[in-house]
Scaffold this active site. Structure first.
Site, PDB file in Angstrom:
ATOM      1  N   ALA A 128      -5.463  -1.182   5.252  1.00  0.00           N
ATOM      2  CA  ALA A 128      -4.744  -1.596   6.455  1.00  0.00           C
ATOM      3  C   ALA A 128      -3.499  -0.767   6.719  1.00  0.00           C
ATOM      4  O   ALA A 128      -2.754  -1.050   7.646  1.00  0.00           O
ATOM      5  CB  ALA A 128      -4.360  -3.078   6.338  1.00  0.00           C
ATOM      6  N   SER A 132      -1.815  -0.692  -0.260  1.00  0.00           N
ATOM      7  CA  SER A 132      -2.340  -1.436  -1.405  1.00  0.00           C
ATOM      8  C   SER A 132      -2.364  -0.569  -2.655  1.00  0.00           C
ATOM      9  O   SER A 132      -2.222  -1.081  -3.780  1.00  0.00           O
ATOM     10  CB  SER A 132      -3.749  -1.955  -1.092  1.00  0.00           C
ATOM     11  OG  SER A 132      -4.618  -0.890  -0.726  1.00  0.00           O
ATOM     12  N   ASP A 177       5.590   5.480  -0.068  1.00  0.00           N
ATOM     13  CA  ASP A 177       4.974   4.194  -0.399  1.00  0.00           C
ATOM     14  C   ASP A 177       5.467   3.669  -1.737  1.00  0.00           C
ATOM     15  O   ASP A 177       5.804   2.488  -1.887  1.00  0.00           O
ATOM     16  CB  ASP A 177       3.451   4.323  -0.422  1.00  0.00           C
ATOM     17  CG  ASP A 177       2.872   4.666   0.931  1.00  0.00           C
ATOM     18  OD1 ASP A 177       3.615   4.637   1.936  1.00  0.00           O
ATOM     19  OD2 ASP A 177       1.667   4.982   0.991  1.00  0.00           O
TER      20      ASP A 177
END
Length: 387
Positions: A128, A132, A177
């Site tokens: 998404a 993750s 991230d």
């Protein structure tokens, strides 16, 4: 049941050894600053409440065994064979946790590696654009840092995660991230200089302003290790080389007329996105500091247009999500993450979220798209030990 509960339950099916602890790390939403990280630029992500948990037990041998609720068949490798297994590739999802173990040994040569069983559970949506993978890396890195007495700080653990993703998994991503997942602060976003790795938490003030971030997960999955992401990175490298600079971080909007003259059209548009996106990050931080969250909407919209038209990483589902949330009262909206699928975010007045949610679902149905997953995310704490 939380991800922590699920990880602990799964660990008990794997081993009778006592639990050494449970560590978790969040996914992240990037408020603005896309594809600037590997160009040594500026990004502005925040950690979200959805997390991946790693429950760990110490073994009596030198084997690392990993399992997860999303792929329950255990994968194991001895510490002695870890380098060879990483080099051979083909580990699929297990490349993330095993890659972290491999990278942590390189980052912390004085650590004391021990065999471990690691059980992973997550409520971060996969594919998404909410990272993750970084949540897995952050949870496992935090766990092994403690269990192996590596003594690394959170920035070093973020580097471990990036090394795992780049060199073990083969995804040519930057460090945004991992930094967001490790360093998240509740009710704030992390302003990160990807060249120096200097960070500053910046208060968002969404709740006080009656605003929230609505996520529209298109359920169009992307894969960072596939060609589109790599091609964009190579175009950025060509642009920097044409100017004789180390990275596109060294260019400003004043350099764009010259870039249009010396670069081919595609490379120029890739460069223009990165250069203008860096400026939009700086402008967003300044607007939040000076005027609060209601002042950043136009910057989010401009970011999406740049990713759609110059970097060409959007897809019709993402464009529809952005257009529909804006028409439903969002102050700003943009796709978030690496692109080619994933999610869009919208800065919404809280009272309009039900209307926007219904409108998005209706628009997707009318276009023949798969029904999206629509939810809100809250700026939250970064990696931590939970038990």
């Amino acid at each position: 049941m939380t991800a922590v509960d699920d990880a602990r339950t799964l660990l008990r099916t794997l081993t009778d050894a006592p639990e050494a602890g449970v560590w978790s790390a969040p996914g992240r939403a990037n408020l603005i600053g896309e594809h600037t990280d590997y160009n040594e630029g500026f990004v502005f992500p925040f950690a979200i409440a959805q997390r991946t948990a790693a429950a760990v037990a110490v073994r009596s041998d030198d084997v690392i065994r990993v399992t997860s609720t999303f792929a329950p068949d255990p994968v194991e490798v001895s510490l002695a064979d870890l380098d060879a297994r990483i080099a051979a590739g083909g580990l699929d999802w297990a490349g993330y946790p095993l890659g972290v173990a491999w990278a942590l040994r390189r980052e912390a040569p004085d650590a004391v590696p021990r065999g471990v069983d690691i059980a992973l559970a997550s409520d971060v949506p996969v594919g998404a654009g909410l990272s993750s993978s970084a949540a897995i890396e952050g949870a496992v890195a935090s766990a092994l840092n403690d269990v192996w007495n590596a003594g690394l700080d959170k920035v070093a653990l973020a580097r471990v995660g990036r090394t795992a993703e780049n060199d073990a998994v083969g995804a040519p991503t930057g460090i945004m991230d991992q930094m967001a997942s490790m360093l998240g602060v509740a009710d704030a976003a992390t302003f990160l200089d990807c060249r120096t790795l200097e960070t500053r938490p910046v208060a968002l003030g969404f709740s006080d302003a009656g605003l929230a971030i609505l996520v529209v997960d298109t359920l169009v999955e992307h894969a960072h290790s596939t060609g589109g992401y790599r091609e964009r990175r190579e175009a950025c490298e060509r642009g920097a080389a044409a100017f004789g600079v180390d990275s596109l971080r060294d260019l400003t909007v004043d350099d764009l007329p010259r870039a249009a003259e010396i670069l081919d059209d595609v490379t120029f548009r890739r460069v223009r996105h990165v250069v203008t996106e860096n400026q939009r990050v700086l402008d967003t931080v300044a607007a939040l500091d000076a005027d609060g969250p209601a002042a950043i909407g136009d910057l989010l919209v401009a970011s999406h247009a740049s990713m759609r038209d110059d970097f060409e990483i959007s897809v019709p589902e993402l464009d529809l999500a952005v257009e529909t949330t804006l028409a439903s009262g969002a102050l700003g909206a943009r796709m978030t993450g690496g692109g080619f699928g994933g999610a869009a975010i919208a800065l919404m007045p809280v009272g309009l979220i039900p209307v926007a949610t219904d409108a998005v679902r209706a628009a997707f149905a009318a276009s023949g798209f798969r029904a999206p997953n629509v939810f809100t995310v809250t700026p939250s704490e970064g990696a931590r030990r939970d038990a």
